[in-house]
Design a protein around this motif. Sequence first.
Motif, PDB file in Angstrom:
ATOM      1  N   LYS A 113       0.828  -1.204   0.000  1.00  0.00           N
ATOM      2  CA  LYS A 113       0.000   0.000   0.000  1.00  0.00           C
ATOM      3  C   LYS A 113       0.869   1.264   0.000  1.00  0.00           C
ATOM      4  CE  LYS A 113      -3.597   0.538   2.666  1.00  0.00           C
ATOM      5  NZ  LYS A 113      -4.634   0.998   1.715  1.00  0.00           N
ATOM      6  N   THR A 114       1.942   1.244   0.768  1.00  0.00           N
ATOM      7  CA  THR A 114       2.817   2.416   0.842  1.00  0.00           C
ATOM      8  C   THR A 114       3.484   2.688  -0.497  1.00  0.00           C
ATOM      9  OG1 THR A 114       3.246   1.997   3.186  1.00  0.00           O
ATOM     10  CG2 THR A 114       4.809   3.407   2.023  1.00  0.00           C
ATOM     11  N   ALA A 117       0.879   4.066  -2.845  1.00  0.00           N
ATOM     12  CA  ALA A 117       0.508   5.437  -2.487  1.00  0.00           C
ATOM     13  C   ALA A 117       1.559   6.437  -2.928  1.00  0.00           C
ATOM     14  CB  ALA A 117       0.293   5.544  -0.977  1.00  0.00           C
ATOM     15  N   ASN A 118       2.800   5.965  -3.093  1.00  0.00           N
ATOM     16  CA  ASN A 118       3.889   6.835  -3.535  1.00  0.00           C
ATOM     17  C   ASN A 118       4.150   6.716  -5.037  1.00  0.00           C
ATOM     18  OD1 ASN A 118       5.539   8.265  -1.160  1.00  0.00           O
ATOM     19  ND2 ASN A 118       4.643   6.366  -0.378  1.00  0.00           N
ATOM     20  N   TRP A 287      -1.370   1.402  10.126  1.00  0.00           N
ATOM     21  CA  TRP A 287      -1.431   2.186   8.891  1.00  0.00           C
ATOM     22  C   TRP A 287      -1.914   3.607   9.164  1.00  0.00           C
ATOM     23  CZ3 TRP A 287       0.161   2.348   4.052  1.00  0.00           C
ATOM     24  CH2 TRP A 287      -0.516   3.151   3.127  1.00  0.00           C
ATOM     25  N   TYR A 325       8.822   7.207   2.179  1.00  0.00           N
ATOM     26  CA  TYR A 325       7.554   6.731   1.633  1.00  0.00           C
ATOM     27  C   TYR A 325       6.549   6.437   2.754  1.00  0.00           C
ATOM     28  CZ  TYR A 325       9.341   5.971  -3.151  1.00  0.00           C
ATOM     29  OH  TYR A 325       9.839   6.141  -4.404  1.00  0.00           O
ATOM     30  N   TRP A 326       7.038   5.818   3.826  1.00  0.00           N
ATOM     31  CA  TRP A 326       6.149   5.460   4.940  1.00  0.00           C
ATOM     32  C   TRP A 326       5.576   6.709   5.585  1.00  0.00           C
ATOM     33  CZ3 TRP A 326       3.175   1.855   6.695  1.00  0.00           C
ATOM     34  CH2 TRP A 326       2.818   1.782   8.035  1.00  0.00           C
ATOM     35  N   ARG A 329       2.836   8.265   3.302  1.00  0.00           N
ATOM     36  CA  ARG A 329       1.693   7.446   2.870  1.00  0.00           C
ATOM     37  C   ARG A 329       0.388   8.197   3.141  1.00  0.00           C
ATOM     38  NH1 ARG A 329       2.986   6.131   7.992  1.00  0.00           N
ATOM     39  NH2 ARG A 329       1.362   5.462   9.468  1.00  0.00           N
ATOM     40  N   THR A 330      -0.632   7.840   2.399  1.00  0.00           N
ATOM     41  CA  THR A 330      -1.955   8.441   2.609  1.00  0.00           C
ATOM     42  C   THR A 330      -2.729   7.584   3.598  1.00  0.00           C
ATOM     43  OG1 THR A 330      -1.939   9.297   0.369  1.00  0.00           O
ATOM     44  CG2 THR A 330      -4.070   9.175   1.472  1.00  0.00           C
ATOM     45  N   THR A 331      -3.031   8.132   4.746  1.00  0.00           N
ATOM     46  CA  THR A 331      -3.743   7.354   5.771  1.00  0.00           C
ATOM     47  C   THR A 331      -5.213   7.726   5.816  1.00  0.00           C
ATOM     48  OG1 THR A 331      -3.149   8.997   7.437  1.00  0.00           O
ATOM     49  CG2 THR A 331      -1.669   7.107   7.154  1.00  0.00           C
TER      50      THR A 331
END
Length: 331
Positions: A113-114, A117-118, A287, A325-326, A329-331
């Motif tokens: 996912k990360t 998202a990037n 997340w 990136y972490w 991320r979009t949470t």
Amino acid sequence: MTDLAPLTLTTPTEHPFAVFVRILGKGKRGARNLTREEAAEAMGMILDGAVEPAQLGAFLMLLRHKEESAEELAGFTDALRRRLQVPPLAVDIDWPSYAGKKRHLPWYLLAAKTLAANGLRIFMHGAGAHTAGRLYTEQLLGVLDIPLCRDWAAVQVAMDNRQPAFMPLADWAPAFQQMIDLRNILGLRSPIHSLARLLNPLGAKVGLQSIFHPGYQAVHRDASTLLGDNVIVIKGDGGEIEINPDTLSHLYGTTAHVAWDEEWPALAEQRHVKPASLDPAQLLAVWRGEQADSYGEKAVLATIALALRGLGQPREQAFANAERYWLNRTT
């Protein structure tokens, strides 16, 4: 006294697939590996439905007993790729997910996912929950808002929307799924479980593979080299593409037909305690930044770095970007 007519005997014609069973099963001195061309022909007959059930079972178990060679794996993959009709989708990472997790949560899903998202385009595929007591990707798609794609158009939409695209094997290679489903009939996993990790149907820039059995990682790396694919093969936690931060990790890579090896040290000073139970809600909490998990976050960062290493970044740069990136991320 009546003369009896002479009895006419006819010799039945041998099934064309029988030659491949014989090559594998002719005893210790007579048996041999299939060549890449023979493997492609044999798998082509299987995929075309030109094999009897008894032949298929014998073939798969003979392969299982002797263990597949790199040439056989490459030939099997050749056969599938020749029959696949896929659109020209741009993919950065091919991410097979077939093992499931039982000791730790599937932290690799947060890594995927990360990365998505990037801006990295990730195609994931798996074969269902075939072993009791394990958590599989398919079971957690809804929890983590990862799209379940049932056709290639949906795969494109998911990747365009910066999400990992997960497509079940049954939707793009149903014959392979049927062979995997023979596990409960044959009593053993067939070689198709490991073969599925090689397929890279969309021709991603890099394929990530996790092969749990020791000594077999190099065979998969060699098969990918024969196929002209860039890959990193690891012994991932539980058989999934996930770096275990508590142990040393050996990376078996191939880039532009050149094989390479790399060892990554453990990230933790001492082993983490295995959780008493696996709660998928914890993945979502980490997340969202609502909860911390030392093991999980180290596993996520190292697995992100693994993917970036496969795309050509040196280890130090890959880890630095993984942390960035972490955080982004979009949470």
